[in-house]
Design a protein around this motif. Structure first.
Motif, PDB file in Angstrom:
ATOM      1  N   ILE A  91      41.505 -30.290  48.720  1.00  0.00           N
ATOM      2  CA  ILE A  91      42.459 -29.332  49.232  1.00  0.00           C
ATOM      3  C   ILE A  91      43.558 -29.978  49.966  1.00  0.00           C
ATOM      4  CG2 ILE A  91      42.549 -27.820  51.441  1.00  0.00           C
ATOM      5  CD1 ILE A  91      39.807 -26.971  50.796  1.00  0.00           C
ATOM      6  N   LEU A 123      34.918 -16.719  50.704  1.00  0.00           N
ATOM      7  CA  LEU A 123      35.912 -17.439  50.483  1.00  0.00           C
ATOM      8  C   LEU A 123      37.349 -16.957  51.257  1.00  0.00           C
ATOM      9  CD1 LEU A 123      36.199 -19.105  46.867  1.00  0.00           C
ATOM     10  CD2 LEU A 123      36.055 -20.266  49.265  1.00  0.00           C
ATOM     11  N   ILE A 124      37.720 -15.692  50.870  1.00  0.00           N
ATOM     12  CA  ILE A 124      38.856 -15.102  51.366  1.00  0.00           C
ATOM     13  C   ILE A 124      38.332 -14.894  53.069  1.00  0.00           C
ATOM     14  CG2 ILE A 124      40.123 -12.845  51.684  1.00  0.00           C
ATOM     15  CD1 ILE A 124      39.880 -12.510  48.892  1.00  0.00           C
ATOM     16  N   TYR A 126      36.852 -16.840  54.862  1.00  0.00           N
ATOM     17  CA  TYR A 126      37.133 -18.275  55.361  1.00  0.00           C
ATOM     18  C   TYR A 126      38.362 -18.857  55.533  1.00  0.00           C
ATOM     19  CZ  TYR A 126      36.609 -23.351  55.649  1.00  0.00           C
ATOM     20  OH  TYR A 126      36.965 -24.547  55.916  1.00  0.00           O
ATOM     21  N   GLN A 127      39.254 -18.348  54.660  1.00  0.00           N
ATOM     22  CA  GLN A 127      40.596 -18.980  54.347  1.00  0.00           C
ATOM     23  C   GLN A 127      41.422 -18.172  55.634  1.00  0.00           C
ATOM     24  OE1 GLN A 127      42.142 -19.553  50.392  1.00  0.00           O
ATOM     25  NE2 GLN A 127      40.356 -18.696  50.014  1.00  0.00           N
ATOM     26  N   LYS A 128      40.889 -16.923  55.903  1.00  0.00           N
ATOM     27  CA  LYS A 128      41.810 -16.087  56.790  1.00  0.00           C
ATOM     28  C   LYS A 128      41.583 -16.636  58.120  1.00  0.00           C
ATOM     29  CE  LYS A 128      41.303 -11.368  55.719  1.00  0.00           C
ATOM     30  NZ  LYS A 128      40.624 -10.111  56.072  1.00  0.00           N
ATOM     31  N   VAL A 156      43.121 -20.711  57.640  1.00  0.00           N
ATOM     32  CA  VAL A 156      44.530 -21.209  57.314  1.00  0.00           C
ATOM     33  C   VAL A 156      45.410 -20.207  57.640  1.00  0.00           C
ATOM     34  CG1 VAL A 156      45.849 -21.971  55.200  1.00  0.00           C
ATOM     35  CG2 VAL A 156      43.287 -22.135  55.269  1.00  0.00           C
ATOM     36  N   THR A 198      48.685 -18.213  56.447  1.00  0.00           N
ATOM     37  CA  THR A 198      49.701 -18.152  55.438  1.00  0.00           C
ATOM     38  C   THR A 198      50.748 -17.042  55.553  1.00  0.00           C
ATOM     39  OG1 THR A 198      48.177 -16.255  54.679  1.00  0.00           O
ATOM     40  CG2 THR A 198      47.683 -18.071  53.600  1.00  0.00           C
ATOM     41  N   THR A 199      51.583 -17.337  54.734  1.00  0.00           N
ATOM     42  CA  THR A 199      52.883 -16.343  54.894  1.00  0.00           C
ATOM     43  C   THR A 199      52.545 -14.940  55.067  1.00  0.00           C
ATOM     44  OG1 THR A 199      53.180 -16.943  52.483  1.00  0.00           O
ATOM     45  CG2 THR A 199      54.630 -18.056  53.935  1.00  0.00           C
ATOM     46  N   ALA A 200      51.628 -14.351  53.888  1.00  0.00           N
ATOM     47  CA  ALA A 200      51.266 -12.818  54.050  1.00  0.00           C
ATOM     48  C   ALA A 200      49.927 -12.870  55.019  1.00  0.00           C
ATOM     49  CB  ALA A 200      50.996 -12.647  52.535  1.00  0.00           C
ATOM     50  N   ASN A 201      50.275 -11.983  56.096  1.00  0.00           N
ATOM     51  CA  ASN A 201      49.405 -11.813  56.908  1.00  0.00           C
ATOM     52  C   ASN A 201      48.207 -10.760  56.345  1.00  0.00           C
ATOM     53  OD1 ASN A 201      47.748 -11.052  59.112  1.00  0.00           O
ATOM     54  ND2 ASN A 201      49.170 -10.243  60.406  1.00  0.00           N
ATOM     55  N   PRO A 202      47.152 -11.197  56.179  1.00  0.00           N
ATOM     56  CA  PRO A 202      46.120 -10.089  55.556  1.00  0.00           C
ATOM     57  C   PRO A 202      45.702  -8.980  56.395  1.00  0.00           C
ATOM     58  CG  PRO A 202      45.052 -12.421  56.272  1.00  0.00           C
ATOM     59  CD  PRO A 202      46.494 -12.442  56.346  1.00  0.00           C
ATOM     60  N   ASP A 203      45.833  -9.136  57.781  1.00  0.00           N
ATOM     61  CA  ASP A 203      45.567  -8.038  58.457  1.00  0.00           C
ATOM     62  C   ASP A 203      46.617  -6.868  58.657  1.00  0.00           C
ATOM     63  OD1 ASP A 203      43.112  -9.046  59.283  1.00  0.00           O
ATOM     64  OD2 ASP A 203      44.013 -10.185  60.795  1.00  0.00           O
ATOM     65  N   ARG A 204      47.832  -7.055  57.831  1.00  0.00           N
ATOM     66  CA  ARG A 204      48.701  -5.990  57.968  1.00  0.00           C
ATOM     67  C   ARG A 204      48.422  -4.560  57.372  1.00  0.00           C
ATOM     68  NH1 ARG A 204      54.310  -7.056  56.098  1.00  0.00           N
ATOM     69  NH2 ARG A 204      54.550  -5.122  56.885  1.00  0.00           N
ATOM     70  N   PHE A 205      47.170  -4.915  56.394  1.00  0.00           N
ATOM     71  CA  PHE A 205      46.822  -3.674  55.872  1.00  0.00           C
ATOM     72  C   PHE A 205      45.403  -3.473  55.937  1.00  0.00           C
ATOM     73  CE2 PHE A 205      45.014  -1.844  51.932  1.00  0.00           C
ATOM     74  CZ  PHE A 205      45.239  -0.363  52.133  1.00  0.00           C
ATOM     75  N   TRP A 219      53.680   0.117  58.375  1.00  0.00           N
ATOM     76  CA  TRP A 219      53.924  -0.969  57.595  1.00  0.00           C
ATOM     77  C   TRP A 219      55.337  -1.632  57.805  1.00  0.00           C
ATOM     78  CZ3 TRP A 219      51.316  -4.173  54.740  1.00  0.00           C
ATOM     79  CH2 TRP A 219      52.179  -5.144  53.923  1.00  0.00           C
ATOM     80  N   ARG A 236      53.211  -3.364  61.784  1.00  0.00           N
ATOM     81  CA  ARG A 236      51.896  -3.132  62.418  1.00  0.00           C
ATOM     82  C   ARG A 236      50.834  -3.105  61.382  1.00  0.00           C
ATOM     83  NH1 ARG A 236      54.263   0.633  66.837  1.00  0.00           N
ATOM     84  NH2 ARG A 236      54.283   2.155  64.894  1.00  0.00           N
ATOM     85  N   THR A 237      49.532  -3.157  61.968  1.00  0.00           N
ATOM     86  CA  THR A 237      48.498  -2.993  60.936  1.00  0.00           C
ATOM     87  C   THR A 237      48.536  -1.301  60.399  1.00  0.00           C
ATOM     88  OG1 THR A 237      47.142  -4.494  62.152  1.00  0.00           O
ATOM     89  CG2 THR A 237      46.102  -3.078  60.337  1.00  0.00           C
ATOM     90  N   ALA A 238      48.738  -1.270  58.958  1.00  0.00           N
ATOM     91  CA  ALA A 238      48.808   0.031  58.512  1.00  0.00           C
ATOM     92  C   ALA A 238      47.568   0.337  57.864  1.00  0.00           C
ATOM     93  CB  ALA A 238      49.756  -0.006  57.465  1.00  0.00           C
ATOM     94  N   GLN A 292      41.860  -3.882  48.413  1.00  0.00           N
ATOM     95  CA  GLN A 292      42.449  -4.205  49.504  1.00  0.00           C
ATOM     96  C   GLN A 292      43.331  -5.220  49.252  1.00  0.00           C
ATOM     97  OE1 GLN A 292      40.057  -4.224  53.089  1.00  0.00           O
ATOM     98  NE2 GLN A 292      41.838  -4.865  54.426  1.00  0.00           N
ATOM     99  N   LEU A 308      47.558  -5.369  49.415  1.00  0.00           N
ATOM    100  CA  LEU A 308      48.549  -6.066  50.163  1.00  0.00           C
ATOM    101  C   LEU A 308      49.551  -6.824  49.457  1.00  0.00           C
ATOM    102  CD1 LEU A 308      48.495  -7.362  52.927  1.00  0.00           C
ATOM    103  CD2 LEU A 308      47.089  -8.994  52.298  1.00  0.00           C
ATOM    104  N   GLU A 359      54.338 -10.116  48.050  1.00  0.00           N
ATOM    105  CA  GLU A 359      53.997 -11.364  47.593  1.00  0.00           C
ATOM    106  C   GLU A 359      52.501 -11.577  47.654  1.00  0.00           C
ATOM    107  OE1 GLU A 359      55.072 -13.611  51.482  1.00  0.00           O
ATOM    108  OE2 GLU A 359      55.286 -11.701  52.423  1.00  0.00           O
ATOM    109  N   GLU A 360      52.188 -12.880  47.165  1.00  0.00           N
ATOM    110  CA  GLU A 360      50.772 -13.049  46.981  1.00  0.00           C
ATOM    111  C   GLU A 360      50.254 -13.888  48.202  1.00  0.00           C
ATOM    112  OE1 GLU A 360      48.130 -14.253  43.131  1.00  0.00           O
ATOM    113  OE2 GLU A 360      50.334 -13.914  43.206  1.00  0.00           O
ATOM    114  N   PHE A 361      49.232 -13.531  48.361  1.00  0.00           N
ATOM    115  CA  PHE A 361      48.185 -14.282  49.609  1.00  0.00           C
ATOM    116  C   PHE A 361      47.776 -15.528  49.072  1.00  0.00           C
ATOM    117  CE2 PHE A 361      43.709 -14.565  51.178  1.00  0.00           C
ATOM    118  CZ  PHE A 361      44.100 -15.173  52.242  1.00  0.00           C
ATOM    119  N   THR A 390      44.185 -21.458  49.492  1.00  0.00           N
ATOM    120  CA  THR A 390      43.967 -22.783  49.407  1.00  0.00           C
ATOM    121  C   THR A 390      43.071 -23.269  48.595  1.00  0.00           C
ATOM    122  OG1 THR A 390      42.987 -22.612  51.213  1.00  0.00           O
ATOM    123  CG2 THR A 390      44.998 -23.451  51.797  1.00  0.00           C
TER     124      THR A 390
END
Lengths: 376, 373
Positions: free
Chosen positions: A118, A148-149, A151-153, A156, A158-165, B113, B117-119, B144, B148, B154-156, B159
């Motif tokens: 890594i 894995l996802i 764990y990374q959340k 790490v 990241t630019t995209a915040n996975p909690d937005r949706f 969105w 905020r969280t949608a 999900q 997103l 953009e891609e999540f 790592t």
């Protein structure tokens, strides 16, 4: 009119004697009594407890150096989830671990360790899965991916915040997704069917085989009296099994009964009338018990498979779907599940009970006609 | 006691049994039609991949984001989307079995969105069939991530990337899993069923006494009566093998001789089991029910054919070890797909062998005891 029919059936000494004889014959043997009343409960318990299509207890092999921190954390997360367990240790490589059947899947870290990889910006992890069971293999990959996802959340940014949706999922009717809750109504249909069809057809075939059928014909009894006398006992025995099995399902497996009891009673009565008629029909075609039994089997096996008891019918080819419309088991299991799990939607219950009644009438008429013919 | 075994007498017993079978259209239909029926059924009819799930979409938001979300569901190919009129009677639609799941997008989804905020969207599942519900849940976690990506454009960034290799069945073809397993089910059902009836029939008809008073020895009776069923069982093995290789293109990676030995071992146990049943029951009606309970249902449901043994509670994982079908299933799948050798399969082979010896011993013993006055 109805009074007259009831009088003819219940104030009829010949018939009463006949039914009594049939009951005695069916119940005098201890093994037969066990079969009728104890076996259904045992079957229900075994299948309710044992059968589960959840994927769990996956034996996941995970080899990493003790100082490989990321790999260690990942392993901890995997085994903390309820999906994975540790397999028996091996001396061979990852591939042999699976080949020997000791592990279902193996996670392989890159040479030098995952942590180092890594840092170098590569971070490649390989998962070997035993895909002999294709369904299970897909779930294994999914589970590892999810861990894995997650764990990374947590570790790490990241630019995209996975909690937005977020998807909020609610599971209705069977929230803990127990297999037993889904399977118990189906197993009940299966047991009732097996018992009534095979016992009815064999009871009639037995008279033929032993030669007492001729005696019956020459005796002063009418056709319908023979038919009712031979089949009514098995109808009643089947109806006794219904509350027995439902009670066991509720007590042992917490299967809910959200709908009306009379809906179950009515649909069971129509269903058992159908199966008993089918049993009679088979016996008219069979010369002896073995043939009757094989005939019952020829009907039962496809009927069970094409009923949706164990396998969903949604993706079935259209040609075969036609057969499911002629299958009383399909209607009965739909009604039972709808009434027990969903509280019984009138539309679903009545359309299915109606279809079942049509099939029952057809089977009754056919069996009576065939039976009449065999007597002449 | 002198050992006295006549091949001629045994053969004539076998001939008589064959004539019985040929005269009986029902038995013939089961013996020949049943393997084909199972093959078509499990090969073509049953689809273990859950797809075309009927999903009702209730979009009360009508924003760009909500439309994008529905597109993600649609393009996943797992779901068949229908727009629902109103949100008032959602649960009712599930009651009526009109849909398996409902997607609800409340007003404000797009706004949330856009404002970072969280949608939130809601999915309501019909959980009655837990296995379908479980599969849908797995799909949803993929949806999900895809949603997103689509919404944010953009891609999540991961790592750690996971690369999966599916061994033995790289395309995850579920027929490769099911079809070889049918060998177990077909032998298990046919041979237990048919043998359970043969001896019981002779007892019930009273012809067993007749047979015993002839110079034919008990051992000759048994072997003679079972021989045709051994042939039927082997016929089923060959049929399934040819269908698997020819029709379904399942690879066979193992050793054919080992495969045949395993089949013979399993056939031996099922015939012995059928014999024990028919001696114990002596009545056809009872024999058939016992054959169903101890033969058909376990080989179909408790052998790991569809329902994995690993998922059973601990007690049943141990309990199923006394079922020959479980061990034979491991062997068949191992030889077919993994190319496993005797060394890899030593445990199931030893287990199957022990069960075989025990069952044949019980059968011989109970049959002998049965013959004594």
């Amino acid at each position: 009119m109805i009074q007259k029919i009831i009088n003819r059936i219940f104030k009829n000494d010949t018939l009463r004697g006949f039914i009594r004889k049939e009951f005695i014959q069916a119940l005098r043997d201890v093994r037969m009594r066990m079969l009728l009343f104890v076996m259904p409960l045992i079957q229900l318990t075994v299948f309710g407890l044992a059968l589960s299509n959840e994927v769990k207890n996956i034996r996941l092999g995970f080899v990493h150096a003790p100082n490989d921190i990321v790999a260690k954390h990942l392993a901890d997360r995997c085994f903390a989830s309820n999906w994975f367990i540790r397999p028996r240790e091996t001396n061979g490589d990852a591939f042999q671990w699976i080949q020997s059947g000791d592990a279902d899947a193996v996670l392989v870290v890159p040479p030098g360790g995952l942590t180092k990889s890594i840092e170098e910006g590569k971070g490649r992890l390989q998962l070997l899965v035993d895909a002999t069971n294709a369904m299970r293999a897909r779930s294994v990959e999914n589970y590892v991916q999810r861990i894995l996802i997650a764990y990374q959340k947590d570790t790490v940014t990241t630019t995209a915040n996975p909690d937005r949706f977020s998807l909020d999922v609610r599971v209705l009717y069977n929230p803990s997704m127990e297999t037993a809750v889904f399977l118990v109504p189906g197993v009940m249909v299966m047991i009732l069917c097996l018992l009534t069809i095979i016992l009815t057809s064999m009871a009639l075939a037995r008279e033929k085989e032993i030669g007492t059928f001729e005696t019956l014909i020459s005796a002063p009894v009418r056709t319908w009296e023979i038919l009712v006398g031979k089949t009514l006992p098995y109808f009643i025995l089947g109806m006794i099994d219904v509350p027995l099995i439902i009670a066991a399902g509720m007590v042992f497996f917490g299967v809910p009964l959200r709908g009306a009891v009379w809906e179950i009673a009515l649909s069971s009565a129509i269903f058992i009338a159908t199966t008993v008629s089918v049993g009679t029909l088979i016996s008219t075609m069979a010369k002896n018990q073995q043939q009757a039994m094989m005939g019952g089997f020829i009907f039962l096996f496809p009927a069970i498979q094409l009923s949706g008891i164990m396998f969903p019918l949604d993706n079935m080819p259209a040609v075969l779907k036609i057969f499911t419309y002629l299958n009383p088991l399909k209607y009965f299991v739909t009604v039972l599940r709808n009434v027990m799990l969903k509280g019984g939607d009138p539309m679903v219950v009545w359309s299915n009970v109606g279809a079942m009644a049509v099939l029952a009438a057809a089977a009754l008429w056919l069996s009576f006609k065939r039976f009449h013919q065999t007597l002449d | 006691m002198t050992f006295d075994f006549s091949v001629t007498r045994t053969l004539s017993m076998a001939k008589k049994e064959v004539r019985h079978i040929l005269q009986d259209p029902f038995t013939l239909a089961v013996a020949l039609g049943f393997p084909l029926l199972l093959l078509t059924f499990f090969g073509y009819v049953i689809d273990f991949n859950v797809k075309n799930i009927r999903l009702l979409a209730v979009d009360s938001d009508h924003s760009r984001a909500s439309r994008q979300l529905m597109e993600v569901f649609e393009s996943s190919q797992y779901f068949k989307l229908t727009a629902a009129p109103s949100s008032g009677q959602i649960v009712h639609l599930l009651d009526e079995e009109k849909a398996k799941a409902v997607l609800m997008i409340e007003p404000g989804f797009g706004k949330d969105w856009a404002r970072n905020r969280t949608a939130k969207a809601q999915v309501i599942l019909d959980g009655a069939d837990n296995s379908i519900a479980g599969t849908i849940l797995t799909y949803l976690s993929g949806i999900q991530a895809a949603a997103l990506k689509k919404l944010s454009g953009e891609e999540f960034r991961q790592t750690i990337t996971l690369k999966t290799r599916f061994l033995y069945n790289p395309e995850l073809n579920s027929q490769w899993f099911v079809i070889p397993g049918l060998t177990v089910v077909i032998i298990g059902i046919i041979s237990i069923l048919l043998t359970a009836l043969t001896v019981a029939r002779e007892w019930e008809n009273g012809s067993m006494e007749l047979l015993l008073s002839t110079p034919v020895r008990p051992l000759e009776i048994i072997i003679g009566k079972l021989a045709p069923y051994i042939l039927i069982g082997l016929g089923a093995v060959v049929t399934v093998y040819l269908a698997a290789r020819g029709l379904f293109q399942v690879p066979f990676k193992g050793n054919h001789l080992l495969y045949l030995v395993a089949c013979a071992l399993f056939l031996g146990t099922t015939l012995a089991q059928g014999l024990v049943i028919s001696v114990v029951a002596r009545q056809q009606a009872l024999a058939i029910q016992l054959a169903n309970i101890t033969g058909m249902l376990p080989s179909l449901l408790l052998s790991g054919f569809i329902f994995p043994i690993e998922s059973m509670p601990r007690f049943f994982q141990i309990f199923t070890s006394i079922l020959p079908a479980k061990w034979f299933m491991v062997i068949i799948r191992g030889i077919f797909l993994k190319g496993a050798g005797l060394l890899d399969l030593k445990t199931p082979f030893i287990a199957l062998f022990i069960i075989n010896v025990v069952l044949i011993f019980i059968a011989a013993k109970s049959f002998k005891k049965d013959l004594e006055p």
